[in-house]
Design an enzyme around this catalytic site. Structure first.
Site: not given
Length: 399
Positions: A120, A179, A239, A251, A255, A370
Site C-alpha cells: 500500500d 487493488d 474475495t 471497488r 481499481w 468492507s
C-alpha cells in the site's frame, strides 16, 4: 398525408433520441460551485480536527459509529489520501492555504518511504508526494518516490512475476489483490525520476500477471489470488471484501479500470488500453448498475432497499474514465467522458454530496469499506473524497 405522418413520427423519434442523448451527455453542472463547496467542507474539517492531527501525526479517514471523526496513523493504507485531497484543492483553487496544509501533511509521511510491510505504500506516497510534484519539481520529493519504489520492489517475486500484497497467513501464502494495480504508478514514476528501468519492468510484469489471472471472460475481477511465489501457479481465487469468491466487488472493478488505464499511459502498450475499455464497458453495461451510475458495493450482491451503494467505487471509476477518454478517438472519447460526467453529477447531488458543515467535513456520503467485515458501511471515506477531487481536476485539465 401518410408521408407527412411518417415524417412527423420520424421527427418525434429523433427529438426523443436527441433529448436522451443530451440528458446522457450533460456536462458537469458547475465545477466552480462544486470546488467551492469542497473547499468550504475541508476548511470546516481541518478547523475541527487540526489540533488532534497536529499532536498525533494522524489523518482523518471516516466517521466512527459514535459520530466522531475516525483518525488513522501514517502507516495505514489510507494515510496518503488526505494530503492528496489537499493537493488537489490547491490545484483546483490555487489558494496558498491548501498548499501549506498539503505540504505539512505530506511530510508527516516521510518515514513511510522505508516501510516494506505491504504494497500500500504506492497509495500512501504517490497520492501525497506524487501529487506534490505536480505543483513544482523537488529533488527531495523525487528521492522519496524512488526510495519508496525500492521498498515496494522488495515484495516482488521474480519467478512468479508478481508483487505480493499482504504478508503470508494461514489462509494464503502469497496473496495478490486487484487493488495492487494502483501501486504500479509509483514504480513507473520512480523509473522516470531515476532512469532505472527495474521499477518499470516490475510494474509491467505485475500488470501482465494480473491481466492474465485476475479477470474472468466477462472482464469482472477476482479480488484475491493466492500464488505459489516460486512457480507463479495460481493456487486459489477468492474475495476478501466482496460478496462471494465468484462475485464482482465494485471497488475492485474500479481499481482494475484505473490501473490498466495508467499502465497504458506509461507504456502505450495497446493490450492495456483494450483491457481498460473492456472493464469500463463491463461497469457501464452491468444490469445491476443503478440509473444514477453509483454502484452497489458488489455488482452481484443481493439487492433490496438496504443494499449499500459505494460512492468510493464511483469516484475511482469517474477519475479513471476521464483519463481513459484522452486515449480514444473523438466519438469514443465522448462516450466515456459522458459516462464520467453522469457519475460526477450524481456524486455532486444532495444524495451523495454532504450539506455544508455536516458529514464531519467529508465531501461524499455513502461509501463502503468492507461489508463482509462489518467495517465502514454507508459512511464517508477519505479515498472517496480523494478520487472525487481528482476526477474534478482531470475533467478540468485533461483533453
Amino acid at each position: 398525408m401518410k408521408n407527412i405522418l411518417k415524417s412527423l413520427a420520424l421527427l418525434s423519434v429523433i427529438l426523443v433520441l436527441q433529448s436522451y442523448n443530451n440528458n446522457d451527455s450533460k456536462p458537469i453542472k458547475s465545477i466552480k460551485k462544486i470546488v467551492k463547496a469542497s473547499a468550504e467542507q475541508y476548511t470546516f474539517m481541518n478547523n475541527s480536527i487540526y489540533s488532534k492531527l497536529n499532536t498525533k501525526r494522524m489523518m482523518p479517514r471516516t466517521i466512527k459509529k459514535n459520530g466522531e471523526t475516525g483518525l488513522t496513523g501514517i502507516y495505514d493504507w489510507t494515510s496518503g489520501f488526505y494530503p492528496g485531497s489537499l493537493w488537489y484543492l490547491h490545484l483546483l483553487t490555487n489558494d496558498a492555504k491548501w498548499e501549506k496544509l498539503a505540504t505539512e501533511y505530506t511530510e508527516r509521511l516521510d518515514s513511510v518511504q522505508y516501510w516494506t510491510e505491504n504494497h500500500d505504500i504506492g497509495f500512501m506516497m504517490e497520492c501525497s508526494y506524487g501529487n506534490a510534484l505536480k505543483k513544482a519539481p523537488s529533488k527531495a520529493y523525487d528521492d522519496v518516490i524512488v526510495q519508496t519504489a525500492k521498498s515496494l520492489a522488495t515484495r516482488f517475486h521474480p519467478k512468479a512475476g508478481i508483487i505480493q500484497s499482504w504478508n503470508a497467513s494461514k489462509k494464503w501464502g502469497c496473496p495478490v489483490i486487484v487493488d495492487n494495480m494502483m501501486n504500479l504508478e509509483l514504480l513507473f514514476h520512480a523509473t522516470k525520476i531515476s532512469g532505472d528501468s527495474t521499477y518499470y519492468t516490475i510494474a509491467v510484469s505485475h500488470a501482465n500477471a494480473t491481466m492474465k489471472n485476475h479477470f474472468r471472460p466477462d472482464y469482472s475481477s477476482y479480488h484475491v489470488l493466492n500464488y505459489n511465489p516460486e512457480t507463479g501457479e495460481v493456487l486459489g481465487k477468492y474475495t476478501h471484501q466482496g460478496y462471494a469468491d465468484d462475485s464482482s466487488w465494485a471497488r475492485g472493478q474500479a481499481w482494475g479500470l484505473y490501473g490498466f488505464t495508467l499502465c497504458y499511459r506509461e507504456t502505450k502498450d495497446p493490450k492495456y488500453l483494450e483491457q481498460a475499455l473492456h472493464i469500463a464497458d463491463y461497469i457501464k453495461n452491468h444490469p445491476n448498475l443503478p440509473k444514477d451510475n453509483i454502484p452497489y458495493w458488489d455488482y452481484n450482491a443481493p439487492l433490496n432497499n438496504d443494499t449499500p451503494r459505494d460512492a468510493s467505487a464511483a469516484a475511482i471509476t469517474a477519475s479513471a474514465l476521464y483519463e481513459l477518454a484522452t486515449f480514444l478517438d473523438k466519438k469514443e472519447s465522448k462516450l466515456y467522458k459522458n459516462f464520467a460526467n453522469s457519475i460526477i453529477n450524481s456524486l455532486s447531488s444532495p444524495a451523495y454530496f454532504a450539506e455544508p458543515t455536516t458529514n464531519n467535513g467529508f465531501l461524499l456520503k455513502h461509501s463502503v469499506g468492507s461489508l463482509p467485515h462489518n467495517s465502514e458501511i454507508d459512511v464517508p471515506l477519505n479515498y472517496a473524497d480523494y478520487y472525487f477531487l481528482e476526477a474534478l481536476y482531470r475533467q478540468k485539465t485533461l483533453k
